[in-house]
Motif scaffolding. Structure first.
Motif, PDB file in Angstrom:
ATOM      1  N   GLY A  74       0.808  -1.215   0.000  1.00  0.00           N
ATOM      2  CA  GLY A  74       0.000   0.000   0.000  1.00  0.00           C
ATOM      3  C   GLY A  74       0.839   1.261   0.000  1.00  0.00           C
ATOM      4  N   PRO A  75       1.770   1.403   0.978  1.00  0.00           N
ATOM      5  CA  PRO A  75       2.619   2.594   0.987  1.00  0.00           C
ATOM      6  C   PRO A  75       3.422   2.770  -0.296  1.00  0.00           C
ATOM      7  CG  PRO A  75       2.761   1.495   3.068  1.00  0.00           C
ATOM      8  CD  PRO A  75       1.941   0.616   2.191  1.00  0.00           C
ATOM      9  N   ALA A  76       3.831   1.672  -0.936  1.00  0.00           N
ATOM     10  CA  ALA A  76       4.586   1.808  -2.180  1.00  0.00           C
ATOM     11  C   ALA A  76       3.741   2.494  -3.237  1.00  0.00           C
ATOM     12  CB  ALA A  76       5.038   0.439  -2.666  1.00  0.00           C
ATOM     13  N   ILE A  77       2.498   2.026  -3.392  1.00  0.00           N
ATOM     14  CA  ILE A  77       1.596   2.651  -4.368  1.00  0.00           C
ATOM     15  C   ILE A  77       1.356   4.105  -3.984  1.00  0.00           C
ATOM     16  CG2 ILE A  77      -0.721   2.587  -5.333  1.00  0.00           C
ATOM     17  CD1 ILE A  77      -0.698  -0.430  -4.848  1.00  0.00           C
ATOM     18  N   GLY A  78       1.105   4.314  -2.665  1.00  0.00           N
ATOM     19  CA  GLY A  78       0.792   5.666  -2.191  1.00  0.00           C
ATOM     20  C   GLY A  78       1.919   6.632  -2.438  1.00  0.00           C
ATOM     21  N   ILE A  79       3.150   6.242  -2.079  1.00  0.00           N
ATOM     22  CA  ILE A  79       4.281   7.165  -2.229  1.00  0.00           C
ATOM     23  C   ILE A  79       4.561   7.412  -3.703  1.00  0.00           C
ATOM     24  CG2 ILE A  79       6.743   7.451  -1.819  1.00  0.00           C
ATOM     25  CD1 ILE A  79       6.402   6.150   0.834  1.00  0.00           C
ATOM     26  N   GLY A  80       4.439   6.366  -4.526  1.00  0.00           N
ATOM     27  CA  GLY A  80       4.659   6.567  -5.953  1.00  0.00           C
ATOM     28  C   GLY A  80       3.683   7.582  -6.529  1.00  0.00           C
ATOM     29  N   TYR A  81       2.422   7.426  -6.194  1.00  0.00           N
ATOM     30  CA  TYR A  81       1.388   8.333  -6.693  1.00  0.00           C
ATOM     31  C   TYR A  81       1.648   9.757  -6.203  1.00  0.00           C
ATOM     32  CZ  TYR A  81      -3.352   9.690  -7.957  1.00  0.00           C
ATOM     33  OH  TYR A  81      -4.420  10.289  -8.507  1.00  0.00           O
TER      34      TYR A  81
ATOM     35  N   ALA B 288       5.831  11.221   4.866  1.00  0.00           N
ATOM     36  CA  ALA B 288       6.024  10.798   6.256  1.00  0.00           C
ATOM     37  C   ALA B 288       4.798  10.049   6.757  1.00  0.00           C
ATOM     38  CB  ALA B 288       6.308  12.008   7.127  1.00  0.00           C
ATOM     39  N   PHE B 289       3.599  10.563   6.425  1.00  0.00           N
ATOM     40  CA  PHE B 289       2.388   9.898   6.913  1.00  0.00           C
ATOM     41  C   PHE B 289       2.173   8.554   6.228  1.00  0.00           C
ATOM     42  CE2 PHE B 289       0.943  14.297   8.098  1.00  0.00           C
ATOM     43  CZ  PHE B 289       1.032  14.060   9.445  1.00  0.00           C
ATOM     44  N   THR B 290       2.449   8.519   4.905  1.00  0.00           N
ATOM     45  CA  THR B 290       2.205   7.278   4.157  1.00  0.00           C
ATOM     46  C   THR B 290       3.183   6.189   4.578  1.00  0.00           C
ATOM     47  OG1 THR B 290       1.735   8.787   2.360  1.00  0.00           O
ATOM     48  CG2 THR B 290       1.734   6.458   1.846  1.00  0.00           C
ATOM     49  N   GLU B 291       4.434   6.632   4.758  1.00  0.00           N
ATOM     50  CA  GLU B 291       5.505   5.690   5.060  1.00  0.00           C
ATOM     51  C   GLU B 291       5.302   5.012   6.408  1.00  0.00           C
ATOM     52  OE1 GLU B 291      10.270   6.444   4.784  1.00  0.00           O
ATOM     53  OE2 GLU B 291       9.056   7.607   6.157  1.00  0.00           O
TER      54      GLU B 291
END
Lengths: 92, 256
Positions: A38-45, A73-76
């Motif tokens: 999830g965080p990977a998709i989120g940070i990429g976007y 920071a929040f996503t990670e």
């Protein structure tokens, strides 16, 4: 049936502690791997959109960058909680 | 047994012999970084402020400017400028506690043990709750629980969610973010260091394995450079989040 008895034999070769650490190591791998999706998709976007915004409006780059780091920071944090679970499973 | 290379137990990579009871290398690094910050600014303060800055003072002025321009003005605006000293000391202390992770001989970020991140985030927690109480009085508690415009029927639910997220989750996530980042970096460096070592000194008949140790070594060098970046970035993120939380409790919901 023969396969079953082989599996049982295999399982009996491990002591309880070993079986526990095998299960812990396997689950630790899954825990971090799943937590990272999830965080990977989120940070990429998030970073992609930020670069787009900076390219469109270079004068707002400073503000966009600050907000981007906040968002990262929040996503990670989710991935990092997964990492902590990994450490707990693997070593604790 | 289940891994190709035997990973040492967690205590071997995170804990050393105590220098004297209840004081080990991590405590030493933390104390040294605190003292270094004080000595640095004491030295910078001795220079004549009327002359053009040189040497230590130049660096000190750059750091103050970075906090003012990069963090305070971006998140709090002019009203937050009195917070610069607090945020500056947070930033420098965290950075100096992080950076020993890549300094040879020390090789351990002090923030990779949960005590220091936890202490720092509890400090930030006390500061932003205190600021809220000071600026808004007891009304701060109400603003904390119910953002403006919540329907009465939803108040118990929203109040519960806001309470958990502001009082519990915020310091927890601040702690875990810093701690897990530095611990992950440390374990990554340990892994590639071990891989290099075990390939280099492998007792094997397949002699071509030995020169292969250059591959994890290249990765180790690359990751060391990456860890420097992470050390700066984590200090920056912790500081900027502290600024955001303080700003939230300072100015929150004035329209209401």
């Amino acid at each position: 049936m023969e396969a079953m008895s082989m599996l049982v034999q295999q399982a009996e070769e491990f002591t309880a502690d070993e079986a526990k650490s095998i299960a812990a190591a396997t689950n630790a791998g899954f825990a971090y791997g799943l937590a990272a999706i999830g965080p990977a998709i989120g940070i990429g976007y998030l970073v992609g959109k930020s670069v787009e915004a900076m390219a469109r409006q270079p004068e707002a780059a400073g503000m966009v960058r600050t907000t981007m780091f906040l968002g990262i920071a929040f996503t990670e944090a989710l991935a990092l909680i997964g990492f902590v679970v990994f450490i707990l499973l693997k070593f604790a | 047994m289940f891994f190709a290379l035997e990973f040492p137990p967690i205590n071997a990579i995170l804990r050393w012999q105590d220098i004297f009871p209840s004081f080990n290398k991590i405590g030493l690094i933390a104390v040294v970084s605190a003292i270094l910050v004080m000595v640095f600014y004491a030295l910078a303060n001795r220079a004549n402020p009327m002359l053009a800055p040189t040497g230590v003072r130049n660096v000190a002025e750059t750091s103050v400017e970075f906090i003012e321009e990069g963090i305070v003005m971006q998140t709090m605006g002019r009203i937050g400028l009195p917070w610069t000293p607090f945020l500056l000391s947070l930033f420098l202390f965290i950075f100096l506690a992080n950076i020993p992770g890549v300094i040879p001989v020390l090789q351990m970020p002090a923030t990779a043990r949960i005590a220091i991140p936890l202490g720092l985030s509890l400090l930030v927690w006390v500061v932003y709750i205190g600021t809220g109480l000071k600026h808004q009085g007891l009304g701060y508690v109400g603003h904390l629980l119910w953002p403006p415009g919540v329907p009465v029927a939803l108040k118990p639910l929203v109040g519960l969610i806001e309470f958990v997220s502001t009082i519990l989750v915020t310091p927890f996530s601040l702690t875990v973010r810093l701690f897990a980042n530095m611990l992950a970096g440390h374990i990554l460096l340990v892994t590639f260091g071990l891989l290099t070592e075990s390939l280099l000194f492998a007792k094997t008949s397949q002699i071509f394995l030995v020169p292969m140790s250059i591959l994890p070594f290249i990765m180790l060098v690359f990751l060391t450079a990456f860890e420097v970046l992470v050390a700066i970035l984590q200090a920056y993120i912790f500081t900027i989040l502290a600024a955001v939380y303080i700003n939230n409790s300072m100015a929150a919901h004035d329209e209401h």
